[in-house]
Enzyme design. Structure first.
Site, PDB file in Angstrom:
ATOM      1  N   CYS A 126       0.884  -1.165   0.000  1.00 30.04           N
ATOM      2  CA  CYS A 126       0.000   0.000   0.000  1.00 30.04           C
ATOM      3  C   CYS A 126       0.918   1.210   0.000  1.00 30.04           C
ATOM      4  O   CYS A 126       1.746   1.341  -0.901  1.00 30.04           O
ATOM      5  CB  CYS A 126      -0.959  -0.036   1.187  1.00 30.04           C
ATOM      6  SG  CYS A 126      -0.191  -0.381   2.787  1.00 30.04           S
ATOM      7  N   GLY A 160       2.988  -0.167   3.828  1.00 33.31           N
ATOM      8  CA  GLY A 160       2.977  -1.622   3.929  1.00 33.31           C
ATOM      9  C   GLY A 160       2.688  -2.173   5.304  1.00 33.31           C
ATOM     10  O   GLY A 160       3.042  -3.319   5.590  1.00 33.31           O
ATOM     11  N   ARG A 181      -3.137  -1.671   5.105  1.00 31.39           N
ATOM     12  CA  ARG A 181      -3.885  -2.460   4.123  1.00 31.39           C
ATOM     13  C   ARG A 181      -3.134  -3.719   3.717  1.00 31.39           C
ATOM     14  O   ARG A 181      -3.739  -4.770   3.479  1.00 31.39           O
ATOM     15  CB  ARG A 181      -4.186  -1.586   2.898  1.00 31.39           C
ATOM     16  CG  ARG A 181      -5.219  -0.514   3.150  1.00 31.39           C
ATOM     17  CD  ARG A 181      -5.248   0.548   2.090  1.00 31.39           C
ATOM     18  NE  ARG A 181      -4.162   1.514   2.206  1.00 31.39           N
ATOM     19  CZ  ARG A 181      -4.154   2.705   1.626  1.00 31.39           C
ATOM     20  NH1 ARG A 181      -5.177   3.082   0.886  1.00 31.39           N
ATOM     21  NH2 ARG A 181      -3.136   3.526   1.781  1.00 31.39           N
TER      22      ARG A 181
END
Length: 568
Positions: free
Chosen positions: A321, A324, A327
């Protein structure tokens, strides 16, 4: 304490403010209401009324409660004190550092050794010919928010790893999260620092190394979980996403999960809908719809299912994302949950949380709001994981070893700070704080209550290898058991899972009693031993023995034809 639905049912009592809890005692109904300070999300003073000064308290467990304190001055003192106690400034002031397990005999070390990262990868048969462990991060120099042990392609050199780390936001280079038995992998990282045209040869080689670990596919997916417009906006700040012209044999996908700010606002709207004083059917349904919460839950499940499908057919996936840890953690863990039956057990789900959330640096302290800080960092990222898992348990009621109570307990102690498990933003933080020495572990507590979390419908033998959920909009459900479970003014429906668990317990008790009665009969006369004689069973000697079945004293003397024989 006001009743939201009927003011005539409001109760009068005494409000006690302790170092750890707010306690309301109603002497008439002999009822106590306990609110842990760390569970408090917001405290709000409402306009004065004829009866006193109202104080509205909203909790992270979705309890909402209003006290009316007669004197405005007293109300203000309670208000300011709760603000200080619910949001400590220093991490050492959290409840876990003072909590002592007085009610249960649980040692402080219990639970801290339940999970071992290397053992979890060994369960996935890693290291192997394609994947190896690297010690470049052993003292957290490569990436301070990653675990000390990282699993990377065997073909990747130190120069490639260092170069890729420098090209990724926060140094979070591509590493292995989950390896399927067909050799397809789920890897995770953060967004590249690509800007509009920057490239990194080491990072390109790193992705090529990841691709070559899977001999069954000629390409791999790179999944950016963000909406495309968000990723494009990040390019203006020197970040962004992979350029397909520079990376060979990858298929790039945007899958559109919104950021932490959208999710926070969505949950706020959902809670406001649940707190409506006199909702009509249409206003409630419109409120749930306009909050967008179920749409976000579906989006997370859609992305996770896309990844699980790719891995099932033998294609590796790299996920990121922005940084990291939000999401990316959601979809990595949910995809693995769909692919691997082990993660649907209690031990496996705990391992999944440890690996993809605790070890890989989800910022629990910031996202839950354990400390006084920037409210824009707070977001229900882990709440969404729990909700998504619940959605799967509703579709597949017999494939999960744990029940709803397990998920609710996990979610409640996420914010309670009673245990040190979810304190800190990464593995390094927890080691620096020496949490395994100074605090209790949630896993140790849950191990002591395992019977409460068992799903009576669980059947491991019939559990499918991969879950194939139906993600049609009409199937995604509002979780009343989470967001409205403290609604005392509404007649509660009996939870079917609780009823089944009670039925299983009752059946087990009857079976135990039946076995007990079988052992307590004299084989000769059939009489039942009294409770005093239970410990005085006498096995018959020699030829009179009936497989050492006990008899009562009377039959023993009669069979041996001896009235003078000493018996115990």
């Amino acid at each position: 304490m006001l009743d939201r639905y009927n003011l005539k049912k409001s109760s009068a009592g005494t409000l006690y403010l302790t170092a750890t809890h707010l306690i309301f005692v109603d002497p008439d109904s002999k009822k106590e209401t306990w609110i842990l300070h760390m569970h408090i999300a917001t405290v709000e003073k409402l306009p004065l009324t004829a009866t006193g000064s109202p104080l509205l308290i909203r909790c992270k467990t979705f309890m909402s409660i209003t006290f009316v304190i007669p004197r405005e001055r007293d109300c203000h003192e309670v208000y300011t004190t709760l603000l200080q106690l619910s949001q400590p400034v220093h991490i050492e002031d959290l409840y876990c550092f003072r909590y002592t397990s007085s009610c249960e005999d649980i040692p402080k070390s219990a639970g801290w050794n339940f999970f071992d990262l290397q053992a979890e990868y060994q369960r996935m048969r890693v290291p192997n010919d394609q994947w190896c462990i690297t010690l470049l991060n052993q003292v957290y120099e490569l990436c301070d928010t990653y675990p000390r042990y990282l699993y990377v392609p065997s073909s990747s050199s130190t120069a490639i790893l260092l170069g890729s780390s420098r090209f990724r936001s926060k140094g979070r280079l591509p590493v292995l999260s989950y390896l399927h038995k067909n050799k397809a992998a789920i890897c995770r990282c953060s967004q590249p620092l690509s800007g509009f045209s920057a490239r990194c040869l080491e990072d390109e080689k790193m992705l090529n190394c990841v691709l070559r670990t899977n001999p069954n596919a000629s390409y791999m997916y790179v999944v950016d979980t963000r909406p495309r417009i968000n990723a494009m906006a990040n390019r203006a700040t020197g970040k962004g996403y992979e350029n397909e012209n520079f990376y060979e044999n990858i298929k790039f996908q945007f899958l559109g999960i919104e950021n932490i700010h959208v999710m926070r606002n969505s949950l706020t709207k959902l809670i406001e809908t649940c707190e409506m004083k006199s909702p009509s059917m249409s206003s409630f349904l419109n409120g749930v719809e306009s909050s967008g919460w179920l749409k976000h839950i579906k989006s997370i499940l859609d992305t996770s299912w896309f990844i699980a499908q790719a891995v099932e057919v033998g294609v590796s996936v790299l996920i990121h994302c922005s940084d990291g840890w939000d999401r990316t953690a959601q979809v990595c863990s949910l995809a693995a949950l769909m692919l691997d039956p082990y993660y649907r057990t209690i031990q496996g789900f705990q391992a999944l949380v440890e690996k993809d959330w605790l070890c890989f640096g989800h910022k629990f302290t910031d996202r839950i709001g354990h400390l006084s800080g920037d409210p824009k960092e707070i977001s229900p990222v882990f709440t969404q994981l729990v909700d998504c898992t619940w959605q799967l348990t509703q579709q597949f009621p017999s494939v999960f070893q744990f029940n709803e109570c397990f998920l609710l307990t996990l979610h409640d102690h996420l914010s309670s700070c009673q245990f040190g498990t979810f304190v800190g933003n990464c593995e390094k933080d927890r080691i620096d704080l020496r949490l395994n020495e100074r605090t209790f572990s949630l896993w140790g507590y849950m191990a002591n209550h395992m019977k409460e979390y068992m799903n009576p419908l669980y059947c491991a033998e019939k559990s499918p290898e991969i879950l194939k959920p139906n993600l049609s909009p009409q199937v995604i459900r509002f979780w009343r058991g989470m967001y409205c479970r403290f609604e005392g003014g509404v007649h509660p429906r009996e939870n079917l899972g609780d009823l089944l668990l009670a039925t299983v317990d009752h059946s087990n008790s009857l079976e135990d009693h039946f076995k007990f009665l079988q052992k307590c009969h004299c084989w000769k006369c059939g009489d039942v031993f009294c409770t005093r004689c239970i410990d005085k069973h006498i096995p018959l000697p020699g030829h009179l023995s009936q497989c050492a079945v006990p008899v009562c004293r009377h039959c023993y003397r009669k069979l041996t034809r001896s009235t003078s024989l000493d018996t115990p």
